[in-house]
Design an enzyme around this catalytic site. Structure first.
Site, PDB file in Angstrom:
ATOM      1  N   ASP A  30      29.763  33.722 -17.600  1.00  0.00           N
ATOM      2  CA  ASP A  30      29.897  33.761 -16.147  1.00  0.00           C
ATOM      3  C   ASP A  30      31.330  34.576 -15.825  1.00  0.00           C
ATOM      4  OD1 ASP A  30      28.709  32.411 -13.490  1.00  0.00           O
ATOM      5  OD2 ASP A  30      30.511  33.467 -13.205  1.00  0.00           O
ATOM      6  N   GLN A  94      23.141  30.741  -3.577  1.00  0.00           N
ATOM      7  CA  GLN A  94      22.399  31.807  -4.441  1.00  0.00           C
ATOM      8  C   GLN A  94      22.944  33.062  -4.263  1.00  0.00           C
ATOM      9  OE1 GLN A  94      18.162  32.078  -4.923  1.00  0.00           O
ATOM     10  NE2 GLN A  94      18.436  33.450  -6.693  1.00  0.00           N
ATOM     11  N   SER A  95      23.622  33.966  -4.876  1.00  0.00           N
ATOM     12  CA  SER A  95      24.281  35.162  -4.670  1.00  0.00           C
ATOM     13  C   SER A  95      23.711  36.126  -5.499  1.00  0.00           C
ATOM     14  CB  SER A  95      25.840  35.012  -4.778  1.00  0.00           C
ATOM     15  OG  SER A  95      25.951  34.638  -6.245  1.00  0.00           O
ATOM     16  N   HIS A 100      18.660  32.665 -12.637  1.00  0.00           N
ATOM     17  CA  HIS A 100      19.544  32.422 -13.492  1.00  0.00           C
ATOM     18  C   HIS A 100      19.769  31.068 -13.956  1.00  0.00           C
ATOM     19  CE1 HIS A 100      21.452  33.482 -10.016  1.00  0.00           C
ATOM     20  NE2 HIS A 100      22.392  32.708 -10.123  1.00  0.00           N
ATOM     21  N   LEU A 101      19.775  30.565 -14.892  1.00  0.00           N
ATOM     22  CA  LEU A 101      20.210  29.134 -15.370  1.00  0.00           C
ATOM     23  C   LEU A 101      21.759  29.192 -15.688  1.00  0.00           C
ATOM     24  CD1 LEU A 101      19.632  26.385 -16.140  1.00  0.00           C
ATOM     25  CD2 LEU A 101      19.103  27.317 -18.322  1.00  0.00           C
ATOM     26  N   HIS A 102      22.376  28.443 -14.804  1.00  0.00           N
ATOM     27  CA  HIS A 102      23.841  28.318 -15.330  1.00  0.00           C
ATOM     28  C   HIS A 102      23.905  27.022 -16.120  1.00  0.00           C
ATOM     29  CE1 HIS A 102      25.701  29.912 -11.473  1.00  0.00           C
ATOM     30  NE2 HIS A 102      24.476  29.948 -11.068  1.00  0.00           N
TER      31      HIS A 102
HETATM   32  P1  AMP Z   1      24.687  32.038  -7.958  1.00  0.00           P
HETATM   33  O1  AMP Z   1      25.800  31.731  -6.831  1.00  0.00           O
HETATM   34  O2  AMP Z   1      23.969  31.022  -8.362  1.00  0.00           O
HETATM   35  O3  AMP Z   1      23.558  33.000  -7.648  1.00  0.00           O
HETATM   36  O4  AMP Z   1      25.491  32.480  -9.248  1.00  0.00           O
HETATM   37  C1  AMP Z   1      25.804  33.821  -9.443  1.00  0.00           C
HETATM   38  C2  AMP Z   1      26.875  33.693 -10.645  1.00  0.00           C
HETATM   39  O5  AMP Z   1      26.971  35.236 -11.280  1.00  0.00           O
HETATM   40  C3  AMP Z   1      28.184  33.434  -9.963  1.00  0.00           C
HETATM   41  O6  AMP Z   1      28.761  32.272 -10.743  1.00  0.00           O
HETATM   42  C4  AMP Z   1      29.108  34.462 -10.497  1.00  0.00           C
HETATM   43  O7  AMP Z   1      30.330  34.201 -10.951  1.00  0.00           O
HETATM   44  C5  AMP Z   1      28.390  35.292 -11.661  1.00  0.00           C
HETATM   45  N1  AMP Z   1      28.478  36.685 -11.850  1.00  0.00           N
HETATM   46  C6  AMP Z   1      28.265  37.665 -10.761  1.00  0.00           C
HETATM   47  N2  AMP Z   1      28.536  38.783 -11.160  1.00  0.00           N
HETATM   48  C7  AMP Z   1      28.604  38.606 -12.466  1.00  0.00           C
HETATM   49  C8  AMP Z   1      28.758  39.608 -13.632  1.00  0.00           C
HETATM   50  N3  AMP Z   1      28.656  40.875 -13.617  1.00  0.00           N
HETATM   51  N4  AMP Z   1      28.835  39.141 -15.036  1.00  0.00           N
HETATM   52  C9  AMP Z   1      28.732  37.596 -15.330  1.00  0.00           C
HETATM   53  N5  AMP Z   1      28.753  36.842 -14.178  1.00  0.00           N
HETATM   54  C10 AMP Z   1      28.728  37.317 -12.955  1.00  0.00           C
END
Ligand code: AMP
Length: 114
Positions: A30, A94-95, A100-102
């Site tokens: 991440d 969710q962004s 995606h699995l954290h």
């Molecule tokens: P979510 O909020 O669950 O959608 O998580 C999206 C995650 O993607 C966040 O933790 C961001 O830090 C991560 N993220 C966004 N862009 C990138 C990237 N280019 N490479 C790696 N991680 C990213």
């Protein structure tokens, strides 16, 4: 899928620090880590979120979870423990609209999460 950030990473068009590559899944670090280990595990195919994936392709869903566990083994955090998280929708922040699995670990994670 066009204009999808994680499809770009899966295709190798967008740079990422890869930690585990499988035929149908991929783990990478991440960009904004929330723990000493913070790896995102994605499906190479585009699915918007975990619910969509689980219904569309249960076998791939299981592969995603297994890859997440294998990342934790590789990172050496299975002994101390780790957290697996899917954020779905607005209230969960969710962004990125590609499942995606954290995989988070390497510190006490606390509960409940924020
Ligand atoms: P979510 O909020 O669950 O959608 O998580 C999206 C995650 O993607 C966040 O933790 C961001 O830090 C991560 N993220 C966004 N862009 C990138 C990237 N280019 N490479 C790696 N991680 C990213």
């Amino acid at each position: 899928m066009r204009d999808c950030l994680f499809c770009g990473i899966a295709a190798g068009d967008t740079p990422a620090t890869l930690v585990l590559e499988r035929p149908r899944t991929l783990g990478f670090r991440d960009l904004n880590p929330q723990a000493p280990t913070h790896v995102l595990v994605i499906t190479r195919d585009h699915h918007a979120d975990v619910g969509t994936l689980a219904h569309a392709d249960p076998t791939l869903m299981a592969e995603l979870m297994a890859t997440g566990h294998d990342v934790a083994v590789q990172e050496g955090i299975t002994g101390t423990g780790y957290r697996s998280v899917f954020n779905s929708g607005r209230d969960a922040h969710q962004s990125v609209q590609h499942v995606h699995l954290h995989v988070l670990g390497g510190r006490d994670m606390g509960w409940p999460p924020g």
